[in-house]
Design a protein around this motif. Sequence first.
Motif, PDB file in Angstrom:
ATOM      1  N   PHE A  78      -1.086  10.894 -12.052  1.00  0.00           N
ATOM      2  CA  PHE A  78      -0.248  10.165 -11.099  1.00  0.00           C
ATOM      3  C   PHE A  78       0.411   8.940 -11.731  1.00  0.00           C
ATOM      4  CE2 PHE A  78      -2.981  12.343  -7.920  1.00  0.00           C
ATOM      5  CZ  PHE A  78      -1.977  12.924  -7.173  1.00  0.00           C
ATOM      6  N   ASP A  79       0.137   8.681 -13.020  1.00  0.00           N
ATOM      7  CA  ASP A  79       0.689   7.544 -13.748  1.00  0.00           C
ATOM      8  C   ASP A  79       0.367   6.224 -13.044  1.00  0.00           C
ATOM      9  OD1 ASP A  79       2.004   6.430 -15.916  1.00  0.00           O
ATOM     10  OD2 ASP A  79       3.941   6.396 -14.884  1.00  0.00           O
ATOM     11  N   LEU A  80      -0.920   6.052 -12.733  1.00  0.00           N
ATOM     12  CA  LEU A  80      -1.384   4.858 -12.042  1.00  0.00           C
ATOM     13  C   LEU A  80      -2.025   3.884 -13.022  1.00  0.00           C
ATOM     14  CD1 LEU A  80      -3.055   6.644  -9.013  1.00  0.00           C
ATOM     15  CD2 LEU A  80      -0.943   5.314  -8.960  1.00  0.00           C
ATOM     16  N   ALA A  81      -1.904   2.594 -12.716  1.00  0.00           N
ATOM     17  CA  ALA A  81      -2.539   1.565 -13.531  1.00  0.00           C
ATOM     18  C   ALA A  81      -4.051   1.651 -13.360  1.00  0.00           C
ATOM     19  CB  ALA A  81      -2.041   0.181 -13.105  1.00  0.00           C
ATOM     20  N   GLU A  82      -4.776   1.011 -14.257  1.00  0.00           N
ATOM     21  CA  GLU A  82      -6.236   1.039 -14.213  1.00  0.00           C
ATOM     22  C   GLU A  82      -6.779   0.452 -12.910  1.00  0.00           C
ATOM     23  OE1 GLU A  82      -9.697   2.303 -15.817  1.00  0.00           O
ATOM     24  OE2 GLU A  82      -7.854   2.367 -16.974  1.00  0.00           O
ATOM     25  N   ASP A  83      -6.118  -0.564 -12.370  1.00  0.00           N
ATOM     26  CA  ASP A  83      -6.587  -1.241 -11.156  1.00  0.00           C
ATOM     27  C   ASP A  83      -5.764  -0.849  -9.920  1.00  0.00           C
ATOM     28  OD1 ASP A  83      -4.312  -2.446 -12.106  1.00  0.00           O
ATOM     29  OD2 ASP A  83      -4.925  -4.472 -11.504  1.00  0.00           O
ATOM     30  N   PHE A  84      -5.439   0.439  -9.801  1.00  0.00           N
ATOM     31  CA  PHE A  84      -4.621   0.892  -8.671  1.00  0.00           C
ATOM     32  C   PHE A  84      -5.400   0.774  -7.358  1.00  0.00           C
ATOM     33  CE2 PHE A  84      -7.068   4.660  -9.627  1.00  0.00           C
ATOM     34  CZ  PHE A  84      -7.253   5.274  -8.403  1.00  0.00           C
ATOM     35  N   ASP A  85      -4.654   0.756  -6.251  1.00  0.00           N
ATOM     36  CA  ASP A  85      -5.297   0.790  -4.942  1.00  0.00           C
ATOM     37  C   ASP A  85      -4.802   2.024  -4.192  1.00  0.00           C
ATOM     38  OD1 ASP A  85      -2.725   0.060  -4.256  1.00  0.00           O
ATOM     39  OD2 ASP A  85      -3.278  -1.784  -3.231  1.00  0.00           O
ATOM     40  N   ARG A  86      -5.302   2.206  -3.004  1.00  0.00           N
ATOM     41  CA  ARG A  86      -4.974   3.417  -2.243  1.00  0.00           C
ATOM     42  C   ARG A  86      -3.489   3.493  -1.916  1.00  0.00           C
ATOM     43  NH1 ARG A  86      -9.324   4.055   2.405  1.00  0.00           N
ATOM     44  NH2 ARG A  86      -8.262   6.021   2.735  1.00  0.00           N
ATOM     45  N   ARG A  87      -2.850   2.358  -1.713  1.00  0.00           N
ATOM     46  CA  ARG A  87      -1.419   2.354  -1.401  1.00  0.00           C
ATOM     47  C   ARG A  87      -0.619   2.884  -2.594  1.00  0.00           C
ATOM     48  NH1 ARG A  87       0.583  -3.296  -0.222  1.00  0.00           N
ATOM     49  NH2 ARG A  87       0.920  -3.282  -2.447  1.00  0.00           N
ATOM     50  N   ASP A  88      -0.983   2.461  -3.815  1.00  0.00           N
ATOM     51  CA  ASP A  88      -0.306   2.964  -5.016  1.00  0.00           C
ATOM     52  C   ASP A  88      -0.500   4.477  -5.145  1.00  0.00           C
ATOM     53  OD1 ASP A  88       0.353   0.320  -5.671  1.00  0.00           O
ATOM     54  OD2 ASP A  88      -1.436   0.075  -6.923  1.00  0.00           O
ATOM     55  N   LEU A  89      -1.710   4.921  -4.858  1.00  0.00           N
ATOM     56  CA  LEU A  89      -2.011   6.347  -4.935  1.00  0.00           C
ATOM     57  C   LEU A  89      -1.179   7.134  -3.927  1.00  0.00           C
ATOM     58  CD1 LEU A  89      -3.653   8.765  -5.964  1.00  0.00           C
ATOM     59  CD2 LEU A  89      -5.440   8.127  -4.347  1.00  0.00           C
ATOM     60  N   LYS A  90      -1.081   6.625  -2.707  1.00  0.00           N
ATOM     61  CA  LYS A  90      -0.295   7.323  -1.680  1.00  0.00           C
ATOM     62  C   LYS A  90       1.176   7.403  -2.057  1.00  0.00           C
ATOM     63  CE  LYS A  90      -3.255   6.572   2.291  1.00  0.00           C
ATOM     64  NZ  LYS A  90      -3.357   6.050   3.642  1.00  0.00           N
ATOM     65  N   ARG A  91       1.701   6.340  -2.657  1.00  0.00           N
ATOM     66  CA  ARG A  91       3.109   6.362  -3.087  1.00  0.00           C
ATOM     67  C   ARG A  91       3.340   7.417  -4.157  1.00  0.00           C
ATOM     68  NH1 ARG A  91       3.900  -0.066  -3.521  1.00  0.00           N
ATOM     69  NH2 ARG A  91       4.291  -0.453  -1.318  1.00  0.00           N
ATOM     70  N   ALA A  92       2.462   7.450  -5.161  1.00  0.00           N
ATOM     71  CA  ALA A  92       2.609   8.423  -6.241  1.00  0.00           C
ATOM     72  C   ALA A  92       2.455   9.844  -5.706  1.00  0.00           C
ATOM     73  CB  ALA A  92       1.577   8.149  -7.333  1.00  0.00           C
ATOM     74  N   TYR A  93       1.505  10.034  -4.802  1.00  0.00           N
ATOM     75  CA  TYR A  93       1.282  11.352  -4.192  1.00  0.00           C
ATOM     76  C   TYR A  93       2.507  11.766  -3.391  1.00  0.00           C
ATOM     77  CZ  TYR A  93      -0.630  14.782  -0.930  1.00  0.00           C
ATOM     78  OH  TYR A  93      -0.854  15.896  -0.167  1.00  0.00           O
ATOM     79  N   GLY A  94       3.033  10.846  -2.586  1.00  0.00           N
ATOM     80  CA  GLY A  94       4.209  11.155  -1.770  1.00  0.00           C
ATOM     81  C   GLY A  94       5.403  11.546  -2.611  1.00  0.00           C
ATOM     82  N   LYS A  95       5.594  10.862  -3.736  1.00  0.00           N
ATOM     83  CA  LYS A  95       6.710  11.171  -4.619  1.00  0.00           C
ATOM     84  C   LYS A  95       6.581  12.596  -5.161  1.00  0.00           C
ATOM     85  CE  LYS A  95       7.277   7.994  -7.653  1.00  0.00           C
ATOM     86  NZ  LYS A  95       7.326   7.168  -8.869  1.00  0.00           N
ATOM     87  N   LEU A  96       5.364  12.979  -5.537  1.00  0.00           N
ATOM     88  CA  LEU A  96       5.166  14.324  -6.096  1.00  0.00           C
ATOM     89  C   LEU A  96       5.267  15.423  -5.048  1.00  0.00           C
ATOM     90  CD1 LEU A  96       2.356  13.722  -8.721  1.00  0.00           C
ATOM     91  CD2 LEU A  96       4.692  14.460  -9.157  1.00  0.00           C
ATOM     92  N   ILE A  97       4.742  15.191  -3.845  1.00  0.00           N
ATOM     93  CA  ILE A  97       4.813  16.282  -2.862  1.00  0.00           C
ATOM     94  C   ILE A  97       6.219  16.437  -2.289  1.00  0.00           C
ATOM     95  CG2 ILE A  97       2.376  16.253  -2.280  1.00  0.00           C
ATOM     96  CD1 ILE A  97       3.139  14.848   0.339  1.00  0.00           C
ATOM     97  N   ARG A  98       7.060  15.406  -2.435  1.00  0.00           N
ATOM     98  CA  ARG A  98       8.465  15.608  -2.065  1.00  0.00           C
ATOM     99  C   ARG A  98       9.146  16.516  -3.076  1.00  0.00           C
ATOM    100  NH1 ARG A  98       7.846  10.285  -0.484  1.00  0.00           N
ATOM    101  NH2 ARG A  98       8.662   9.421  -2.431  1.00  0.00           N
ATOM    102  N   GLN A  99       8.696  16.453  -4.315  1.00  0.00           N
ATOM    103  CA  GLN A  99       9.252  17.299  -5.368  1.00  0.00           C
ATOM    104  C   GLN A  99       8.645  18.705  -5.328  1.00  0.00           C
ATOM    105  OE1 GLN A  99       8.698  15.682  -9.277  1.00  0.00           O
ATOM    106  NE2 GLN A  99       9.727  17.363 -10.303  1.00  0.00           N
ATOM    107  N   PHE A 100       7.341  18.795  -5.057  1.00  0.00           N
ATOM    108  CA  PHE A 100       6.633  20.077  -5.052  1.00  0.00           C
ATOM    109  C   PHE A 100       6.128  20.363  -3.646  1.00  0.00           C
ATOM    110  CE2 PHE A 100       6.332  18.499  -9.379  1.00  0.00           C
ATOM    111  CZ  PHE A 100       6.727  19.607 -10.111  1.00  0.00           C
ATOM    112  N   LYS A 101       7.033  20.837  -2.802  1.00  0.00           N
ATOM    113  CA  LYS A 101       6.690  21.127  -1.406  1.00  0.00           C
ATOM    114  C   LYS A 101       5.777  22.354  -1.340  1.00  0.00           C
ATOM    115  CE  LYS A 101      11.049  19.381   0.510  1.00  0.00           C
ATOM    116  NZ  LYS A 101      10.734  18.048   0.332  1.00  0.00           N
ATOM    117  N   PRO A 102       4.829  22.367  -0.371  1.00  0.00           N
ATOM    118  CA  PRO A 102       3.894  23.506  -0.298  1.00  0.00           C
ATOM    119  C   PRO A 102       4.584  24.829   0.010  1.00  0.00           C
ATOM    120  CG  PRO A 102       3.592  22.013   1.564  1.00  0.00           C
ATOM    121  CD  PRO A 102       4.550  21.358   0.625  1.00  0.00           C
TER     122      PRO A 102
END
Length: 135
Positions: A17-41
Amino acid sequence: MSDPAWHHLPHDPRSFFDLAEDFDRRDLKRAYGKLIRQFKPETHPQEFQRIRAAYEQLENAERYGRSQTESQNAADAWKSGAASEPQPKSDTSPSEIPDPSGGRSAPKRPAAPVSPVDEAIAKPRESYVRLSQKH
């Protein structure tokens, strides 16, 4: 959009997800959202499943306060421990199972009463013989 680093999965979802070492849940949700917009189920079901599994792994680790290395070490220990330890026999009572903490044995628990149904499930052959002999 660039292709994600699939080679990081399943062992390093943080790098995936290309997250920093000290990421939080909000950063994770943003990275996840970006990827699932690209790779729809609907159009990329396999990729979506891999992304979702990586997200859930990191989200659970973040939610329950475990780092990913601790989670991976625990999973590896579980796998190697389960493969090397012999499984106790099914007819062994809880008081006969050795204590994993060392030389001390666990306190013995009183045996629970066994119902006829539990006995029939545990010993089907004996139950069949007993029932077939009845009139």
